[in-house]
Design a protein around this motif. Sequence first.
Motif, PDB file in Angstrom:
ATOM      1  N   ILE A   1       0.826  -1.212   0.000  1.00 46.17           N
ATOM      2  CA  ILE A   1       0.000   0.000   0.000  1.00 46.17           C
ATOM      3  C   ILE A   1       0.861   1.263   0.000  1.00 46.17           C
ATOM      4  N   VAL A   2       1.752   1.385   0.951  1.00 43.68           N
ATOM      5  CA  VAL A   2       2.503   2.622   1.128  1.00 43.68           C
ATOM      6  C   VAL A   2       3.484   2.853  -0.024  1.00 43.68           C
ATOM      7  N   LYS A   3       4.186   1.805  -0.428  1.00 49.66           N
ATOM      8  CA  LYS A   3       5.184   1.961  -1.487  1.00 49.66           C
ATOM      9  C   LYS A   3       4.564   2.418  -2.808  1.00 49.66           C
ATOM     10  N   PRO A   4       3.445   1.830  -3.276  1.00 52.99           N
ATOM     11  CA  PRO A   4       2.832   2.349  -4.510  1.00 52.99           C
ATOM     12  C   PRO A   4       2.308   3.776  -4.376  1.00 52.99           C
ATOM     13  N   ILE A   5       1.777   4.124  -3.208  1.00 49.52           N
ATOM     14  CA  ILE A   5       1.285   5.491  -3.000  1.00 49.52           C
ATOM     15  C   ILE A   5       2.453   6.471  -3.058  1.00 49.52           C
ATOM     16  N   LYS A   6       3.578   6.122  -2.410  1.00 43.16           N
ATOM     17  CA  LYS A   6       4.753   6.986  -2.448  1.00 43.16           C
ATOM     18  C   LYS A   6       5.269   7.120  -3.876  1.00 43.16           C
ATOM     19  N   ALA A   7       5.300   6.026  -4.629  1.00 44.45           N
ATOM     20  CA  ALA A   7       5.755   6.087  -6.026  1.00 44.45           C
ATOM     21  C   ALA A   7       4.831   6.979  -6.848  1.00 44.45           C
ATOM     22  N   TYR A   8       3.528   6.898  -6.606  1.00 47.04           N
ATOM     23  CA  TYR A   8       2.568   7.734  -7.332  1.00 47.04           C
ATOM     24  C   TYR A   8       2.785   9.213  -6.997  1.00 47.04           C
ATOM     25  N   ILE A   9       2.977   9.503  -5.721  1.00 47.10           N
ATOM     26  CA  ILE A   9       3.200  10.898  -5.309  1.00 47.10           C
ATOM     27  C   ILE A   9       4.493  11.422  -5.910  1.00 47.10           C
ATOM     28  N   ASP A  10       5.554  10.614  -5.885  1.00 49.53           N
ATOM     29  CA  ASP A  10       6.820  11.041  -6.488  1.00 49.53           C
ATOM     30  C   ASP A  10       6.656  11.319  -7.971  1.00 49.53           C
ATOM     31  N   GLN A  11       5.896  10.474  -8.653  1.00 56.64           N
ATOM     32  CA  GLN A  11       5.682  10.668 -10.089  1.00 56.64           C
ATOM     33  C   GLN A  11       4.821  11.904 -10.345  1.00 56.64           C
ATOM     34  N   ALA A  12       3.808  12.110  -9.520  1.00 63.23           N
ATOM     35  CA  ALA A  12       2.900  13.243  -9.719  1.00 63.23           C
ATOM     36  C   ALA A  12       3.563  14.576  -9.405  1.00 63.23           C
ATOM     37  N   THR A  13       4.528  14.572  -8.494  1.00 62.43           N
ATOM     38  CA  THR A  13       5.163  15.831  -8.104  1.00 62.43           C
ATOM     39  C   THR A  13       6.527  16.014  -8.744  1.00 62.43           C
TER      40      THR A  13
END
Length: 93
Positions: free
Chosen positions: A28-40
Amino acid sequence: MGILELGQYSAAVSAIAVLLGMFIKWAIVKPIKAYIDQATYQIHPESNGGRSLNDVAQTVNRIESRMCDLDFRLNAIEELVTKPATRARKAIN
């Protein structure tokens, strides 16, 4: 139920909790962090010399304060220049 059984149960529950925590972090946390990194991610990372938007905001604030200082100085100079002319007009009248 002896103390050894309680120790075994608590160790098993602790191991399950650790495994569950690791799974949550991985799933859960790792994909969310990857998404946030990609989005920002910066669109043009070298466009600002690698600096962040906070640096840009600070630079704009510094420029604004310098402009206000220059405006104050210009008004002071204008007052010094116009005062003698005003004094000369009053002396003529």
